[in-house]
Design an enzyme around this catalytic site. Structure first.
Site, PDB file in Angstrom:
ATOM      1  N   ARG A  36      18.497  -0.362  -9.737  1.00 16.42           N
ATOM      2  CA  ARG A  36      17.395  -1.271  -9.400  1.00 16.42           C
ATOM      3  C   ARG A  36      17.944  -2.610  -8.907  1.00 16.42           C
ATOM      4  O   ARG A  36      17.378  -3.238  -8.027  1.00 16.42           O
ATOM      5  CB  ARG A  36      16.514  -1.495 -10.626  1.00 16.42           C
ATOM      6  CG  ARG A  36      15.799  -0.228 -11.097  1.00 16.42           C
ATOM      7  CD  ARG A  36      14.982  -0.496 -12.352  1.00 16.42           C
ATOM      8  NE  ARG A  36      14.282   0.675 -12.832  1.00 16.42           N
ATOM      9  CZ  ARG A  36      14.746   1.493 -13.787  1.00 16.42           C
ATOM     10  NH1 ARG A  36      15.898   1.271 -14.360  1.00 16.42           N
ATOM     11  NH2 ARG A  36      14.027   2.527 -14.165  1.00 16.42           N
ATOM     12  N   ARG A  77       7.050   6.893 -20.751  1.00 18.19           N
ATOM     13  CA  ARG A  77       8.109   7.897 -20.563  1.00 18.19           C
ATOM     14  C   ARG A  77       8.637   8.359 -21.914  1.00 18.19           C
ATOM     15  O   ARG A  77       8.818   9.558 -22.150  1.00 18.19           O
ATOM     16  CB  ARG A  77       9.244   7.300 -19.709  1.00 18.19           C
ATOM     17  CG  ARG A  77       8.823   7.176 -18.259  1.00 18.19           C
ATOM     18  CD  ARG A  77       9.882   6.535 -17.385  1.00 18.19           C
ATOM     19  NE  ARG A  77       9.473   6.658 -15.983  1.00 18.19           N
ATOM     20  CZ  ARG A  77       9.866   5.852 -15.010  1.00 18.19           C
ATOM     21  NH1 ARG A  77      10.690   4.850 -15.262  1.00 18.19           N
ATOM     22  NH2 ARG A  77       9.447   6.047 -13.772  1.00 18.19           N
ATOM     23  N   HIS A 121      13.871  -3.938 -17.768  1.00 18.13           N
ATOM     24  CA  HIS A 121      13.603  -2.654 -17.110  1.00 18.13           C
ATOM     25  C   HIS A 121      14.871  -2.280 -16.347  1.00 18.13           C
ATOM     26  O   HIS A 121      14.941  -2.344 -15.136  1.00 18.13           O
ATOM     27  CB  HIS A 121      12.414  -2.824 -16.157  1.00 18.13           C
ATOM     28  CG  HIS A 121      12.003  -1.560 -15.488  1.00 18.13           C
ATOM     29  ND1 HIS A 121      11.675  -0.422 -16.184  1.00 18.13           N
ATOM     30  CD2 HIS A 121      11.840  -1.246 -14.181  1.00 18.13           C
ATOM     31  CE1 HIS A 121      11.328   0.525 -15.327  1.00 18.13           C
ATOM     32  NE2 HIS A 121      11.429   0.058 -14.107  1.00 18.13           N
ATOM     33  N   ASP A 153       7.895   2.352 -19.408  1.00 18.50           N
ATOM     34  CA  ASP A 153       9.043   2.877 -20.157  1.00 18.50           C
ATOM     35  C   ASP A 153       8.575   3.514 -21.474  1.00 18.50           C
ATOM     36  O   ASP A 153       9.097   4.546 -21.893  1.00 18.50           O
ATOM     37  CB  ASP A 153      10.068   1.763 -20.403  1.00 18.50           C
ATOM     38  CG  ASP A 153      10.647   1.241 -19.082  1.00 18.50           C
ATOM     39  OD1 ASP A 153      10.811   2.054 -18.152  1.00 18.50           O
ATOM     40  OD2 ASP A 153      10.920   0.029 -18.978  1.00 18.50           O
ATOM     41  N   ALA A 161       0.840  -1.213   0.000  1.00 15.76           N
ATOM     42  CA  ALA A 161       0.000   0.000   0.000  1.00 15.76           C
ATOM     43  C   ALA A 161       0.865   1.249   0.000  1.00 15.76           C
ATOM     44  O   ALA A 161       0.479   2.288   0.528  1.00 15.76           O
ATOM     45  CB  ALA A 161      -0.928  -0.012   1.218  1.00 15.76           C
ATOM     46  N   GLY A 162       2.057   1.123  -0.578  1.00 16.36           N
ATOM     47  CA  GLY A 162       2.945   2.290  -0.680  1.00 16.36           C
ATOM     48  C   GLY A 162       2.535   3.166  -1.851  1.00 16.36           C
ATOM     49  O   GLY A 162       1.372   3.171  -2.267  1.00 16.36           O
ATOM     50  N   ASN A 163       3.510   3.857  -2.397  1.00 14.81           N
ATOM     51  CA  ASN A 163       3.208   4.835  -3.450  1.00 14.81           C
ATOM     52  C   ASN A 163       2.623   4.209  -4.713  1.00 14.81           C
ATOM     53  O   ASN A 163       1.596   4.662  -5.215  1.00 14.81           O
ATOM     54  CB  ASN A 163       4.485   5.606  -3.808  1.00 14.81           C
ATOM     55  CG  ASN A 163       4.849   6.602  -2.722  1.00 14.81           C
ATOM     56  OD1 ASN A 163       3.980   7.099  -2.002  1.00 14.81           O
ATOM     57  ND2 ASN A 163       6.131   6.902  -2.606  1.00 14.81           N
ATOM     58  N   VAL A 164       3.273   3.178  -5.232  1.00 13.58           N
ATOM     59  CA  VAL A 164       2.803   2.586  -6.490  1.00 13.58           C
ATOM     60  C   VAL A 164       1.502   1.823  -6.265  1.00 13.58           C
ATOM     61  O   VAL A 164       0.553   1.939  -7.047  1.00 13.58           O
ATOM     62  CB  VAL A 164       3.871   1.642  -7.101  1.00 13.58           C
ATOM     63  CG1 VAL A 164       3.346   0.994  -8.373  1.00 13.58           C
ATOM     64  CG2 VAL A 164       5.156   2.407  -7.394  1.00 13.58           C
TER      65      VAL A 164
HETATM   66  O1  TXD Z   1       8.374  -0.232 -13.568  1.00 17.32           O
HETATM   67  C1  TXD Z   1       8.365  -0.766 -12.495  1.00 17.32           C
HETATM   68  N1  TXD Z   1       8.179  -2.081 -12.412  1.00 17.32           N
HETATM   69  C2  TXD Z   1       8.552   0.011 -11.263  1.00 17.32           C
HETATM   70  C3  TXD Z   1       8.910  -0.703 -10.046  1.00 17.32           C
HETATM   71  C4  TXD Z   1       8.248   1.393 -11.196  1.00 17.32           C
HETATM   72  C5  TXD Z   1       8.243   2.043  -9.984  1.00 17.32           C
HETATM   73  C6  TXD Z   1       8.536   1.378  -8.732  1.00 17.32           C
HETATM   74  N2  TXD Z   1       9.071   0.079  -8.888  1.00 17.32           N
HETATM   75  C7  TXD Z   1       9.281  -0.746  -7.688  1.00 17.32           C
HETATM   76  O2  TXD Z   1       8.032  -1.017  -7.045  1.00 17.32           O
HETATM   77  C8  TXD Z   1      10.114  -0.106  -6.597  1.00 17.32           C
HETATM   78  O3  TXD Z   1      11.489  -0.160  -6.913  1.00 17.32           O
HETATM   79  C9  TXD Z   1       9.740  -0.984  -5.428  1.00 17.32           C
HETATM   80  O4  TXD Z   1      10.477  -2.186  -5.457  1.00 17.32           O
HETATM   81  C10 TXD Z   1       8.251  -1.274  -5.660  1.00 17.32           C
HETATM   82  C11 TXD Z   1       7.305  -0.413  -4.800  1.00 17.32           C
HETATM   83  O5  TXD Z   1       7.600   0.942  -4.974  1.00 17.32           O
HETATM   84  P1  TXD Z   1       6.859   2.051  -4.083  1.00 17.32           P
HETATM   85  O6  TXD Z   1       7.328   3.359  -4.575  1.00 17.32           O
HETATM   86  O7  TXD Z   1       5.416   1.766  -4.012  1.00 17.32           O
HETATM   87  O8  TXD Z   1       7.524   1.759  -2.655  1.00 17.32           O
HETATM   88  P2  TXD Z   1       6.918   2.130  -1.215  1.00 17.32           P
HETATM   89  O9  TXD Z   1       6.126   3.385  -1.290  1.00 17.32           O
HETATM   90  O10 TXD Z   1       8.053   2.040  -0.279  1.00 17.32           O
HETATM   91  O11 TXD Z   1       5.888   0.954  -0.926  1.00 17.32           O
HETATM   92  C12 TXD Z   1       6.262  -0.373  -0.737  1.00 17.32           C
HETATM   93  C13 TXD Z   1       5.269  -0.970   0.221  1.00 17.32           C
HETATM   94  C14 TXD Z   1       5.334  -0.370   1.647  1.00 17.32           C
HETATM   95  O12 TXD Z   1       4.076   0.137   2.032  1.00 17.32           O
HETATM   96  C15 TXD Z   1       5.749  -1.565   2.507  1.00 17.32           C
HETATM   97  O13 TXD Z   1       5.181  -1.544   3.813  1.00 17.32           O
HETATM   98  C16 TXD Z   1       5.207  -2.713   1.684  1.00 17.32           C
HETATM   99  O14 TXD Z   1       5.530  -2.376   0.339  1.00 17.32           O
HETATM  100  N3  TXD Z   1       5.772  -4.018   2.031  1.00 17.32           N
HETATM  101  C17 TXD Z   1       5.023  -5.134   2.094  1.00 17.32           C
HETATM  102  N4  TXD Z   1       3.717  -5.336   1.843  1.00 17.32           N
HETATM  103  C18 TXD Z   1       3.257  -6.588   2.001  1.00 17.32           C
HETATM  104  N5  TXD Z   1       4.038  -7.637   2.368  1.00 17.32           N
HETATM  105  C19 TXD Z   1       5.347  -7.472   2.610  1.00 17.32           C
HETATM  106  N6  TXD Z   1       6.109  -8.514   2.963  1.00 17.32           N
HETATM  107  C20 TXD Z   1       5.888  -6.165   2.473  1.00 17.32           C
HETATM  108  N7  TXD Z   1       7.122  -5.653   2.645  1.00 17.32           N
HETATM  109  C21 TXD Z   1       7.041  -4.330   2.375  1.00 17.32           C
END
Ligand code: TXD
Length: 307
Positions: A87, A150, A174, A147, A9-12
């Site tokens: 990455r 962008r 990627h 990509d 439930a983070g940013n993405v």
């Molecule tokens: O093109 C693409 N594929 C990408 C990938 C584009 C943008 C971001 N990209 C990757 O997505 C980035 O490098 C990260 O590996 C992920 C998630 O990025 P985001 O910006 O959403 O990161 P956040 O805001 O830190 O959110 C990650 C959430 C956070 O709320 C944690 O508490 C949660 O992941 N988290 C978990 N949730 C459930 N279960 C587990 N085990 C867990 N661990 C962390």
């Protein structure tokens, strides 16, 4: 109505589920390990439905039981990079997270299609495929849609054209070896190779490759999420609605483009079975070579996975 779960439930994850609600999906689940985070965001979003005109039920939860029988599960759980990180630096920690998430997801939704977003994307998608034991068509990754978006933006900016008139194609991994394809990138059907100078095209290609890093540098505390979340929602929609839309995706190739047994970005027809067909488009010898190099880089990175 199809059930879609977003893990993380983070940013993405938040942007992805919000776009799904806006698209009319009503049976949504947002799950995270952090207590209160998915619950709070889900409530906030459902209230936004009054203003933005959607009627979604979004279950914010820390319990996988609530994800039961999902049709599509988007996995965004994991660390995002910080300035100066590639990455690939995320591989060890994110593999650990992906492993535990995939196990819990499959236990509760054995028939789901898994859409991986966590970085390093191509390696994490391969890892999810291996850990889940699912057929490869049911495990795919999101990156080429982003990509390409962008690249579309950079073309629009250079030509002072509407982004809506532009199509751009980016294949491969990627990562630093992604393969933007100028010859297949068009403005109202006309190739950008006829509209821009070589120097302009080279700039667009380089800025596309560095697209994520440019944003990380500005943000300092995390990475891009509006375009990534929207891209994951677009792919989820195509799968959940069985639309057969062709969206370039991170797929397991089995000989297409002369490459096999690795995940990388290729054009794919998406439907209820996930990846229903990989399309082979004609590439120049240079593009083809770049795609092979990209595949080899992914294969090399996958050796670091704890399999
Ligand atoms: O093109 C693409 N594929 C990408 C990938 C584009 C943008 C971001 N990209 C990757 O997505 C980035 O490098 C990260 O590996 C992920 C998630 O990025 P985001 O910006 O959403 O990161 P956040 O805001 O830190 O959110 C990650 C959430 C956070 O709320 C944690 O508490 C949660 O992941 N988290 C978990 N949730 C459930 N279960 C587990 N085990 C867990 N661990 C962390």
């Amino acid at each position: 109505m199809k059930k879609i779960t977003v893990v993380g439930a983070g940013n993405v994850g938040a942007q992805c589920i919000y776009r799904l609600a806006q698209k009319g999906f009503e049976n949504l689940v947002l799950i995270d390990v952090v207590d209160g985070l998915p619950q709070g965001k889900a409530l906030d979003m459902m209230q936004a439905g009054a203003v933005d005109g959607f009627n979604a039920h979004i279950k914010g939860t820390n319990d996988y039981k609530n994800t039961q029988d999902s049709d599509v599960v988007v996995i965004t759980a994991g660390l995002a990079r910080k300035p100066g990180m590639s990455r690939d630096d995320l591989i060890a920690k994110n593999a650990e997270i992906t492993k535990s998430v995939v196990k819990s997801v499959i236990e509760n939704s054995p028939n789901a299609i898994l859409l991986i977003v966590t970085n390093p994307l191509d390696a994490m998608t391969y890892y999810a495929y291996k850990i889940s034991g699912l057929p490869s068509n049911r495990v795919l990754g999101m990156a080429p849609v982003l990509d390409s978006a962008r690249m579309q933006y950079f073309i629009a900016e250079t030509l002072k054209a509407s982004i809506k008139d532009i199509y751009a194609e980016v294949l491969g991994s990627h990562g630093d070896l992604m393969v933007p394809i100028p010859s297949l990138s068009t403005v109202k059907g006309k190739s950008i190779t006829e509209l821009l100078t070589t120097e302009q095209i080279n700039n667009i290609v380089q800025r596309t490759k560095d697209g994520g890093a440019e944003i990380v540098k500005y943000l300092k505390t995390g990475s891009a999420y509006y375009a990534p979340g929207s891209s994951a929602a677009e792919m989820s929609e195509a799968i959940a609605n069985d639309s057969k839309k062709v969206l370039s995706s991170c797929c397991y190739v089995t000989g297409q483009y002369g490459i096999k047994d690795v995940y990388l970005g290729v054009p794919a027809k998406l439907g209820k079975n996930g990846v229903e067909e990989i399309l082979e488009i004609k590439l120049t010898p240079e593009e083809n070579k770049a795609l092979h190099n990209s595949a080899e880089a992914v294969r090399e990175l996958c050796k670091a996975l704890p399999l």
